[in-house]
Design an enzyme around this catalytic site. Structure first.
Site, PDB file in Angstrom:
ATOM      1  N   ASP A 135      -4.219 -18.833 -16.168  1.00 28.32           N
ATOM      2  CA  ASP A 135      -4.900 -17.881 -16.529  1.00 28.32           C
ATOM      3  C   ASP A 135      -6.341 -19.029 -16.743  1.00 28.32           C
ATOM      4  OD1 ASP A 135      -4.595 -15.764 -16.202  1.00 28.32           O
ATOM      5  OD2 ASP A 135      -3.363 -15.440 -18.393  1.00 28.32           O
ATOM      6  N   ASP A 169       0.988  -4.969  11.558  1.00 31.35           N
ATOM      7  CA  ASP A 169       0.679  -6.425  10.487  1.00 31.35           C
ATOM      8  C   ASP A 169      -0.490  -7.265  10.975  1.00 31.35           C
ATOM      9  OD1 ASP A 169       1.179  -8.667   9.086  1.00 31.35           O
ATOM     10  OD2 ASP A 169       3.376  -7.935   8.742  1.00 31.35           O
ATOM     11  N   GLY A 215       0.736  -1.029  -0.109  1.00 33.65           N
ATOM     12  CA  GLY A 215      -0.313   0.086  -0.094  1.00 33.65           C
ATOM     13  C   GLY A 215       0.982   1.223   0.511  1.00 33.65           C
ATOM     14  N   LEU A 262      -4.409  -6.255 -16.641  1.00 38.14           N
ATOM     15  CA  LEU A 262      -3.541  -5.857 -17.604  1.00 38.14           C
ATOM     16  C   LEU A 262      -4.250  -4.607 -18.119  1.00 38.14           C
ATOM     17  CD1 LEU A 262      -3.847  -6.446 -20.603  1.00 38.14           C
ATOM     18  CD2 LEU A 262      -6.051  -6.581 -20.746  1.00 38.14           C
ATOM     19  N   SER A 275      -1.382 -10.868  -3.503  1.00 36.16           N
ATOM     20  CA  SER A 275      -3.003 -11.507  -4.684  1.00 36.16           C
ATOM     21  C   SER A 275      -2.127 -11.641  -5.904  1.00 36.16           C
ATOM     22  CB  SER A 275      -3.794 -10.262  -4.741  1.00 36.16           C
ATOM     23  OG  SER A 275      -3.583  -9.145  -4.977  1.00 36.16           O
ATOM     24  N   ALA A 318      -4.425  -8.389   1.968  1.00 33.61           N
ATOM     25  CA  ALA A 318      -4.042  -9.644   1.216  1.00 33.61           C
ATOM     26  C   ALA A 318      -2.489 -10.017   0.591  1.00 33.61           C
ATOM     27  CB  ALA A 318      -4.540 -10.550   0.600  1.00 33.61           C
ATOM     28  N   TYR A 357      -3.926 -18.119  -4.379  1.00 38.16           N
ATOM     29  CA  TYR A 357      -4.760 -17.479  -3.752  1.00 38.16           C
ATOM     30  C   TYR A 357      -5.529 -17.539  -3.537  1.00 38.16           C
ATOM     31  CZ  TYR A 357      -6.452 -13.051  -4.849  1.00 38.16           C
ATOM     32  OH  TYR A 357      -7.574 -11.681  -4.461  1.00 38.16           O
TER      33      TYR A 357
HETATM   34  N1  LIG Z   1      -6.877  -5.850  -7.773  1.00 36.75           N
HETATM   35  C1  LIG Z   1      -8.055  -6.962  -8.122  1.00 36.75           C
HETATM   36  O1  LIG Z   1      -8.668  -7.092  -9.069  1.00 36.75           O
HETATM   37  C2  LIG Z   1      -8.865  -7.590  -7.089  1.00 36.75           C
HETATM   38  C3  LIG Z   1      -9.564  -8.492  -7.274  1.00 36.75           C
HETATM   39  C4  LIG Z   1     -10.179 -10.089  -6.686  1.00 36.75           C
HETATM   40  C5  LIG Z   1     -10.101 -10.125  -5.340  1.00 36.75           C
HETATM   41  N2  LIG Z   1      -9.246  -8.566  -4.824  1.00 36.75           N
HETATM   42  C6  LIG Z   1      -8.823  -8.041  -4.073  1.00 36.75           C
HETATM   43  O2  LIG Z   1      -9.160  -7.029  -3.131  1.00 36.75           O
HETATM   44  C7  LIG Z   1      -8.005  -7.218  -1.761  1.00 36.75           C
HETATM   45  C8  LIG Z   1      -7.530  -5.747  -2.835  1.00 36.75           C
HETATM   46  O3  LIG Z   1      -6.248  -6.071  -3.512  1.00 36.75           O
HETATM   47  P1  LIG Z   1      -5.530  -4.550  -3.912  1.00 36.75           P
HETATM   48  O4  LIG Z   1      -5.624  -5.031  -5.329  1.00 36.75           O
HETATM   49  O5  LIG Z   1      -6.191  -3.581  -3.313  1.00 36.75           O
HETATM   50  O6  LIG Z   1      -4.312  -4.818  -3.508  1.00 36.75           O
HETATM   51  P2  LIG Z   1      -3.169  -4.038  -2.082  1.00 36.75           P
HETATM   52  O7  LIG Z   1      -1.356  -5.325  -2.781  1.00 36.75           O
HETATM   53  O8  LIG Z   1      -2.569  -2.623  -3.518  1.00 36.75           O
HETATM   54  O9  LIG Z   1      -3.964  -3.616  -0.804  1.00 36.75           O
HETATM   55  C9  LIG Z   1      -3.642  -4.792  -0.370  1.00 36.75           C
HETATM   56  C10 LIG Z   1      -3.630  -3.807   0.957  1.00 36.75           C
HETATM   57  O10 LIG Z   1      -3.532  -4.557   2.260  1.00 36.75           O
HETATM   58  C11 LIG Z   1      -2.291  -4.173   2.708  1.00 36.75           C
HETATM   59  N3  LIG Z   1      -1.630  -5.312   3.737  1.00 36.75           N
HETATM   60  C12 LIG Z   1      -1.010  -6.659   3.163  1.00 36.75           C
HETATM   61  N4  LIG Z   1      -0.965  -7.920   3.944  1.00 36.75           N
HETATM   62  C13 LIG Z   1      -1.050  -7.203   4.990  1.00 36.75           C
HETATM   63  C14 LIG Z   1      -1.017  -7.772   5.851  1.00 36.75           C
HETATM   64  N5  LIG Z   1      -0.586  -8.915   7.169  1.00 36.75           N
HETATM   65  N6  LIG Z   1      -1.370  -6.514   7.830  1.00 36.75           N
HETATM   66  C15 LIG Z   1      -1.366  -4.826   7.542  1.00 36.75           C
HETATM   67  N7  LIG Z   1      -2.170  -4.405   6.188  1.00 36.75           N
HETATM   68  C16 LIG Z   1      -1.549  -5.816   4.604  1.00 36.75           C
HETATM   69  C17 LIG Z   1      -0.963  -3.819   1.720  1.00 36.75           C
HETATM   70  O11 LIG Z   1      -0.147  -3.074   2.198  1.00 36.75           O
HETATM   71  C18 LIG Z   1      -2.224  -3.447   0.396  1.00 36.75           C
HETATM   72  O12 LIG Z   1      -2.155  -1.433   1.189  1.00 36.75           O
HETATM   73  C19 LIG Z   1      -7.033  -8.638  -1.662  1.00 36.75           C
HETATM   74  O13 LIG Z   1      -7.664  -8.545  -0.578  1.00 36.75           O
HETATM   75  C20 LIG Z   1      -7.626  -8.720  -2.990  1.00 36.75           C
HETATM   76  O14 LIG Z   1      -7.690 -10.488  -3.273  1.00 36.75           O
HETATM   77  C21 LIG Z   1      -8.841  -7.925  -5.561  1.00 36.75           C
HETATM   78  O1  LIG Z   2       0.151  -7.483 -18.900  1.00 41.23           O
HETATM   79  C1  LIG Z   2      -0.818  -8.708 -18.796  1.00 41.23           C
HETATM   80  C2  LIG Z   2      -1.858  -8.381 -17.606  1.00 41.23           C
HETATM   81  C3  LIG Z   2      -2.513  -9.334 -18.539  1.00 41.23           C
HETATM   82  N1  LIG Z   2      -3.189  -9.964 -19.627  1.00 41.23           N
HETATM   83  C4  LIG Z   2      -3.540 -10.661 -19.501  1.00 41.23           C
HETATM   84  O2  LIG Z   2      -5.585  -9.906 -19.456  1.00 41.23           O
HETATM   85  C5  LIG Z   2      -6.310 -10.461 -18.267  1.00 41.23           C
HETATM   86  C6  LIG Z   2      -6.794 -10.024 -16.535  1.00 41.23           C
HETATM   87  O3  LIG Z   2      -5.787  -9.864 -16.851  1.00 41.23           O
HETATM   88  P1  LIG Z   2      -5.030  -9.365 -15.670  1.00 41.23           P
HETATM   89  O4  LIG Z   2      -5.717  -8.144 -15.451  1.00 41.23           O
HETATM   90  O5  LIG Z   2      -3.928  -9.883 -14.187  1.00 41.23           O
HETATM   91  O6  LIG Z   2      -6.638 -10.384 -14.369  1.00 41.23           O
HETATM   92  P2  LIG Z   2      -6.320 -11.834 -14.109  1.00 41.23           P
HETATM   93  O7  LIG Z   2      -5.559 -12.317 -14.074  1.00 41.23           O
HETATM   94  O8  LIG Z   2      -8.281 -11.904 -14.428  1.00 41.23           O
HETATM   95  O9  LIG Z   2      -7.196 -11.562 -12.060  1.00 41.23           O
HETATM   96  C7  LIG Z   2      -7.766 -10.625 -11.714  1.00 41.23           C
HETATM   97  O10 LIG Z   2      -8.944 -10.827 -10.981  1.00 41.23           O
HETATM   98  C8  LIG Z   2      -9.522 -11.721 -10.460  1.00 41.23           C
HETATM   99  C9  LIG Z   2     -10.585 -11.818 -10.322  1.00 41.23           C
HETATM  100  O11 LIG Z   2     -11.728 -12.366 -12.669  1.00 41.23           O
HETATM  101  C10 LIG Z   2      -9.191 -11.751  -9.655  1.00 41.23           C
HETATM  102  O12 LIG Z   2      -9.014 -12.730  -8.581  1.00 41.23           O
HETATM  103  C11 LIG Z   2      -7.016 -11.436  -9.511  1.00 41.23           C
HETATM  104  O13 LIG Z   2      -6.812 -11.360  -8.063  1.00 41.23           O
HETATM  105  C12 LIG Z   2      -7.271 -10.281 -10.192  1.00 41.23           C
HETATM  106  O14 LIG Z   2      -5.975  -9.509 -10.054  1.00 41.23           O
HETATM  107  C13 LIG Z   2      -5.753 -12.630 -18.150  1.00 41.23           C
HETATM  108  O15 LIG Z   2      -6.074 -12.767 -19.607  1.00 41.23           O
HETATM  109  C14 LIG Z   2      -4.290 -11.934 -19.042  1.00 41.23           C
HETATM  110  O16 LIG Z   2      -3.188 -12.920 -19.206  1.00 41.23           O
HETATM  111  C15 LIG Z   2      -2.066  -9.901 -19.773  1.00 41.23           C
HETATM  112  O17 LIG Z   2      -2.397 -10.012 -21.289  1.00 41.23           O
HETATM  113  N2  LIG Z   2      -1.141  -9.133 -20.673  1.00 41.23           N
END
Ligand SMILES: NC(=O)c1ccc[n+]([C@@H]2O[C@H](COP(=O)([O-])OP(=O)(O)OC[C@H]3O[C@@H](n4cnc5c(N)ncnc54)[C@H](O)[C@@H]3O)[C@@H](O)[C@H]2O)c1
Ligand SMILES: O=c1ccn([C@@H]2O[C@H](COP(=O)(O)OP(=O)(O)O[C@H]3O[C@H](CO)[C@@H](O)[C@H](O)[C@H]3O)[C@@H](O)[C@H]2O)c(=O)[nH]1
Length: 326
Positions: A286, A50, A36, A189, A76, A74, A140
């Site tokens: 994927d 933490d 973060g 992406l 991720s 988390a 994950y």
């Molecule tokens: N980004 C996506 O597309 C996506 C999709 C599905 C689910 N999620 C879930 O959404 C949540 C947020 O994702 P994001 O993309 O914002 O991630 P991120 O990495 O940007 O944010 C996670 C935050 O949690 C903090 N953190 C991690 N472990 C910690 C710990 N042990 N103690 C205290 N703080 C901690 C990190 O410092 C960070 O600020 C995650 O749980 C992720 O699995 C994200």
């Molecule tokens: O540089 C890149 C990044 C991604 N991709 C493709 O783009 C698509 C989307 O990828 P990405 O943006 O990494 O997302 P996902 O792998 O679908 O995963 C995201 O979305 C999931 C839910 O759909 C969540 O579980 C994950 O946490 C979150 O990271 C996939 O087909 C990748 O192969 C590329 O081709 N080039």
């Protein structure tokens, strides 16, 4: 309402903080800043700690006494979870266990949890609704499914009321341009496409043109990060409704799939130039298509995404990427 946002300095968490502030709620953030950014949150009480350490989260739970805990913290990265599963079970799975025990000890009983479409594994139907079987294909996804299972147990046995939100692909940025997605390394992406557009990368690598989809490229359901944040507030309302169960589960997506090349072309239209790309092999793990059936969130929560169009989602991300502040 007093909200504690765990992982509030991250991408989605920081948008949640802004949404809570705009709605007039009192907000505190608990974060270890592992991924973060301090710059992503302002005018908010910050507890640095933490989640894996009960000694660090416990005093926050007992001292701040939030009405609602929102848990985003988390690791991720799918690939990382396969090579270092211990990290995922320690941080994601054990982190939730520590949180649930702390909430139980201090009699805090409202939780919204960030889960993921990764719990479904390979899709068996065109749109994935909440009845789709869960069968993660990476650590994950398993770590999140274990969390969901523990949360459900604590709801049944200890009086917790919780909403588990399974996000599809979080994307975009706050329209103000002040906060956005800044992961290092960046694996998603849309930010990778826009990094190539702005010149922070030479090109975007496209993983695979041989998927079992309409054009051979992977298809995903991109949902705006502020629409995700809105769903959390609606989930809190649902947790306070007597007609809803203690444990609630919702998929969050727009219900529309776009292939990687469609995302690239949409981004080119938004930025007004060609974005250099190269084709590479498929990325391990994927699934070809992930599209949400999110009718339950719409009907029960009354959730309607405000920025559902792909080009508008990308436009908000583009605003952020042009002047990325952190
Ligand atoms: N980004 C996506 O597309 C996506 C999709 C599905 C689910 N999620 C879930 O959404 C949540 C947020 O994702 P994001 O993309 O914002 O991630 P991120 O990495 O940007 O944010 C996670 C935050 O949690 C903090 N953190 C991690 N472990 C910690 C710990 N042990 N103690 C205290 N703080 C901690 C990190 O410092 C960070 O600020 C995650 O749980 C992720 O699995 C994200
Ligand atoms: O540089 C890149 C990044 C991604 N991709 C493709 O783009 C698509 C989307 O990828 P990405 O943006 O990494 O997302 P996902 O792998 O679908 O995963 C995201 O979305 C999931 C839910 O759909 C969540 O579980 C994950 O946490 C979150 O990271 C996939 O087909 C990748 O192969 C590329 O081709 N080039």
């Amino acid at each position: 309402m007093k909200a504690l946002v765990i992982g509030g300095a991250g991408y989605i968490g920081s948008h949640m903080v802004k949404t809570l502030q705009r709605a007039g709620h009192e907000v505190a953030v608990f974060d270890n800043f592992s991924t973060g950014h301090r710059e992503a949150i302002e005018d908010v009480k910050i507890y640095e700690g933490d989640l894996q350490a009960a000694a660090e989260i416990d005093p926050v739970l007992s001292g701040y006494r939030p009405d609602l805990v929102l848990h985003f913290a988390a690791r991720s990265l799918v690939a990382e979870s396969m090579v270092d599963p211990a990290l995922y079970h320690a941080n994601n799975t054990c982190g939730v266990m520590t949180l649930l025990d702390g909430m139980r000890r201090h009699k805090l009983d409202r939780l919204v949890f960030s889960s993921t479409a990764a719990v479904y594994g390979f899709p068996q139907q065109r749109r994935i609704d909440e009845s789709h079987p869960t069968a993660p294909i990476n650590t994950y996804g398993w770590s999140k499914l274990f969390c969901e299972s523990m949360i459900s147990d604590y709801c049944r046995a200890y009086g917790l009321r919780a909403a588990v939100l399974r996000y599809f692909n979080a994307s975009g940025a706050d329209p103000s341009g002040t906060i956005g997605e800044a992961h290092e390394p960046e694996t998603h992406l849309i930010p990778n496409v826009l990094r190539a557009a702005v010149g922070r990368a030479d090109k975007v690598t496209v993983f695979g043109k041989d998927h079992d989809t309409r054009d051979g490229y992977c298809v995903r359901d991109y949902i705006h990060v502020n629409d995700l944040a809105d769903a959390h507030l609606l989930a809190y309302d649902a947790l306070n409704r007597a007609d809803q169960p203690d444990f609630q589960l919702y998929n969050l997506g727009n219900g529309q799939g776009f292939s990687v090349i469609e995302v690239l072309r949409a981004a080119e239209a938004v930025v007004g130039r060609t974005i250099p790309m190269e084709l590479a092999d498929r990325r391990a793990g994927d699934p070809p298509v992930l599209v949400a059936g999110a009718g339950k969130a719409r009907s029960i929560l009354g959730w309607t995404p405000k920025i559902p169009e792909l080009h508008r989602i990308i436009a908000t991300a583009w605003r952020w990427h042009q002047e990325q502040r952190y």
